[in-house]
Scaffold this motif. Structure first.
Motif, PDB file in Angstrom:
ATOM      1  N   ILE A 144       3.140 -15.337 -15.674  1.00 47.69           N
ATOM      2  CA  ILE A 144       3.943 -14.241 -16.161  1.00 47.69           C
ATOM      3  C   ILE A 144       4.938 -15.172 -16.510  1.00 47.69           C
ATOM      4  CG2 ILE A 144       4.949 -12.317 -15.841  1.00 47.69           C
ATOM      5  CD1 ILE A 144       2.331 -11.213 -14.003  1.00 47.69           C
ATOM      6  N   HIS A 185      -2.084 -20.068 -15.627  1.00 48.04           N
ATOM      7  CA  HIS A 185      -2.509 -18.224 -16.080  1.00 48.04           C
ATOM      8  C   HIS A 185      -1.054 -18.083 -15.124  1.00 48.04           C
ATOM      9  CE1 HIS A 185      -4.163 -15.030 -18.478  1.00 48.04           C
ATOM     10  NE2 HIS A 185      -3.520 -14.489 -17.833  1.00 48.04           N
ATOM     11  N   VAL A 245       8.597  -9.121 -20.818  1.00 47.61           N
ATOM     12  CA  VAL A 245       7.639  -9.136 -19.231  1.00 47.61           C
ATOM     13  C   VAL A 245       6.118  -9.736 -20.258  1.00 47.61           C
ATOM     14  CG1 VAL A 245       6.509  -9.868 -17.171  1.00 47.61           C
ATOM     15  CG2 VAL A 245       9.093  -8.081 -17.937  1.00 47.61           C
ATOM     16  N   THR A 267       2.317 -11.801 -20.144  1.00 47.70           N
ATOM     17  CA  THR A 267       1.758 -12.806 -19.197  1.00 47.70           C
ATOM     18  C   THR A 267       0.193 -13.548 -20.660  1.00 47.70           C
ATOM     19  OG1 THR A 267      -0.421 -13.057 -17.880  1.00 47.70           O
ATOM     20  CG2 THR A 267      -0.399 -11.003 -19.013  1.00 47.70           C
ATOM     21  N   GLY A 268      -0.231 -14.592 -19.818  1.00 49.70           N
ATOM     22  CA  GLY A 268      -1.294 -15.472 -20.481  1.00 49.70           C
ATOM     23  C   GLY A 268      -1.672 -16.341 -20.358  1.00 49.70           C
ATOM     24  N   ARG A 269      -2.403 -17.315 -20.966  1.00 49.57           N
ATOM     25  CA  ARG A 269      -2.717 -18.522 -20.252  1.00 49.57           C
ATOM     26  C   ARG A 269      -0.939 -19.711 -20.581  1.00 49.57           C
ATOM     27  NH1 ARG A 269      -7.492 -18.611 -22.944  1.00 49.57           N
ATOM     28  NH2 ARG A 269      -9.249 -18.447 -21.729  1.00 49.57           N
ATOM     29  N   GLY A 302      -2.947 -14.669 -27.459  1.00 50.25           N
ATOM     30  CA  GLY A 302      -4.061 -14.574 -26.765  1.00 50.25           C
ATOM     31  C   GLY A 302      -2.168 -14.064 -25.531  1.00 50.25           C
ATOM     32  N   VAL A 303      -1.547 -13.444 -25.914  1.00 54.52           N
ATOM     33  CA  VAL A 303      -0.786 -13.376 -24.626  1.00 54.52           C
ATOM     34  C   VAL A 303      -0.983 -11.530 -24.814  1.00 54.52           C
ATOM     35  CG1 VAL A 303       0.208 -15.365 -24.661  1.00 54.52           C
ATOM     36  CG2 VAL A 303       1.309 -13.520 -25.873  1.00 54.52           C
ATOM     37  N   MET A 304      -0.334 -11.013 -23.149  1.00 53.02           N
ATOM     38  CA  MET A 304       0.051  -9.456 -23.738  1.00 53.02           C
ATOM     39  C   MET A 304       1.248  -9.610 -22.600  1.00 53.02           C
ATOM     40  SD  MET A 304      -3.051  -6.960 -21.419  1.00 53.02           S
ATOM     41  CE  MET A 304      -4.210  -8.288 -22.087  1.00 53.02           C
ATOM     42  N   LEU A 356       3.447  -6.863 -20.517  1.00 52.89           N
ATOM     43  CA  LEU A 356       3.302  -5.842 -19.769  1.00 52.89           C
ATOM     44  C   LEU A 356       4.492  -5.117 -19.815  1.00 52.89           C
ATOM     45  CD1 LEU A 356       2.081  -8.543 -17.296  1.00 52.89           C
ATOM     46  CD2 LEU A 356       0.738  -6.906 -18.429  1.00 52.89           C
ATOM     47  N   LEU A 398       0.450 -17.645 -11.947  1.00 54.18           N
ATOM     48  CA  LEU A 398      -1.159 -16.276 -11.101  1.00 54.18           C
ATOM     49  C   LEU A 398      -1.829 -17.172 -10.876  1.00 54.18           C
ATOM     50  CD1 LEU A 398      -1.450 -13.094 -13.607  1.00 54.18           C
ATOM     51  CD2 LEU A 398      -0.039 -13.328 -11.487  1.00 54.18           C
TER      52      LEU A 398
END
Ligand SMILES: Nc1ncnc2c1ncn2[C@@H]1O[C@H](COP(=O)(O)OP(=O)(O)OP(=O)(O)O)[C@@H](O)[C@H]1O
Ligand SMILES: Nc1ncnc2c1ncn2[C@@H]1O[C@H](COP(=O)(O)OP(=O)(O)OP(=O)(O)O)[C@@H](O)[C@H]1O
Lengths: 217, 217
Positions: B148, B146, B203, B205-207, B172-174, B176, B142
């Motif tokens: 996905i 960072h 799925v 996302t995060g660092r 620290g991840v989400m 989606l 991304l």
């Protein structure tokens, strides 16, 4: 560390050899062009000058031991089809094949390809989406009807904070990352106090119809 | 609706013509092969049999009126370089070019390409990442550091709810989207009560380093 075979050293095959080797994997490259084999000698563990459509030769290369064989032989659709067939018969466990067209892809699935890859078609879709939506710089489909887009801020968002805008509740979309241009910086999971500038690039996810509504602001 | 010119009808050029026309844009296709021109006649507004490296012919095609000209002439690096040069001289406002290698890309930028596209290299990077991380089915960068990823759930997540796991705070991840396989369904922005099954595809996302930690669970 895994073992890979890359058959066909066009642009895709070449970059695969480079990328996989850089990640520490063992790569065997196969191509019938001496110049192509020469170009990957310094990158891969083993580079074999061979005709992939020669089942005899293919059988001596230990394809059954590979974690994955990737076939990327270019325009000659029959070459990638025959090679896939032989690899299946030689016991290759996992075979991914770069296809030229969707019909080519269907045939490959039917004869045993585990995965069919369409680098040019996928990039064409991304370009077509991007140029069709002003402000959209990048489009990544995530799942049916749900995407991530990189968006230059629509005028209705400029100067507002994320807290004021409350995008998740009002539009059903979430800002994942903001790329600032001046100075260059990446803000991950930005907070409610973040104020949007016209030079920002917003990386946003949500349902496609919600993303569309947002672009109209 | 916008006006595009697509020069070169390899796989990328062909799919561009298809995708852009399907989205309602005006497309002019250019290629020196009669068979290629024939293959897009039913798709595009105008299909021109021409040598792109012939500046005289190119000057008659109204390139300065195009919103975007896309050059995808394949292996012959000098062809795409010369064509880009001529397009620039003929006043084309926006020129995107498909490059074979990164050096090719550098030259194209220097002579006036607004954007250089690497479909095979980008797909090779995605494949290399995916096969290097077990459980990772897809990787999309991304921004710096960072990403996905699409992840088959690590054993430590199976049977747990998103609420219990509290991934944003602890890792620290989400999450989606969750793609369920049995039955096939897509859950967007799943709630805290969602319980992860081994057949799910997450799925997330995060660092990058946080995504890595998650995969180890
Ligand atoms: N039967 C074969 N055996 C071994 N190598 C082959 C065979 N047929 C083609 N090749 C090799 O496969 C490669 C295919 O490259 P080419 O650029 O044509 O394919 P492509 O898939 O369109 O490439 P790109 O990845 O650049 O889009 C060439 O290096 C060629 O030498
Ligand atoms: N000078 C030229 N003028 C017009 N058309 C050209 C010229 N040179 C090459 N072409 C056309 O460009 C196309 C290039 O296709 P090719 O498959 O070689 O390229 P590619 O970029 O590797 O394709 P792909 O998108 O499949 O990866 C061909 O259809 C060819 O006829």
């Amino acid at each position: 560390m895994k073992q890979f075979a890359v058959i066909g050293l066009g642009s895709f095959g070449y970059y695969l050899c480079k990328q996989l080797s850089e990640r520490g994997h063992q790569v065997m490259a196969v191509d019938r062009s001496p110049a192509k084999i020469e170009s990957v000698q310094h990158l891969v563990e083993k580079a074999v000058l061979a005709d992939a459509v020669d089942k005899e030769t293919l059988s001596k290369l230990g394809m059954a031991d590979m974690d994955l064989v990737i076939v990327c032989l270019g325009d000659e659709i029959d070459s990638s089809i025959l090679t896939t067939l032989y690899l299946k018969e030689l016991g290759a466990k996992e075979i991914w094949v770069k296809a030229m067209t969707e019909d080519h892809g269907k045939v490959l699935h039917l004869i045993g390809a585990s995965n069919v890859i369409f680098p040019e078609r996928d990039m064409a879709e991304r370009v077509a989406y991007t140029v069709s939506h002003s402000n959209v710089l990048e489009h990544i489909p995530l799942a049916a009807g749900h995407s991530i887009i990189e968006l230059a801020p629509p005028s209705g968002l400029i100067g507002r904070t994320l807290g004021e805008l409350d995008l998740p509740r009002r539009y059903g979309v979430m800002v994942l990352v903001i790329k600032e241009l001046v100075p260059e910086n990446v803000v991950t999971m930005p907070s409610g106090s973040y104020r949007i500038k016209d030079s920002d690039v917003l990386v946003i996810t949500g349902r496609d119809r919600d993303l569309k509504r947002l672009q109209a602001l």
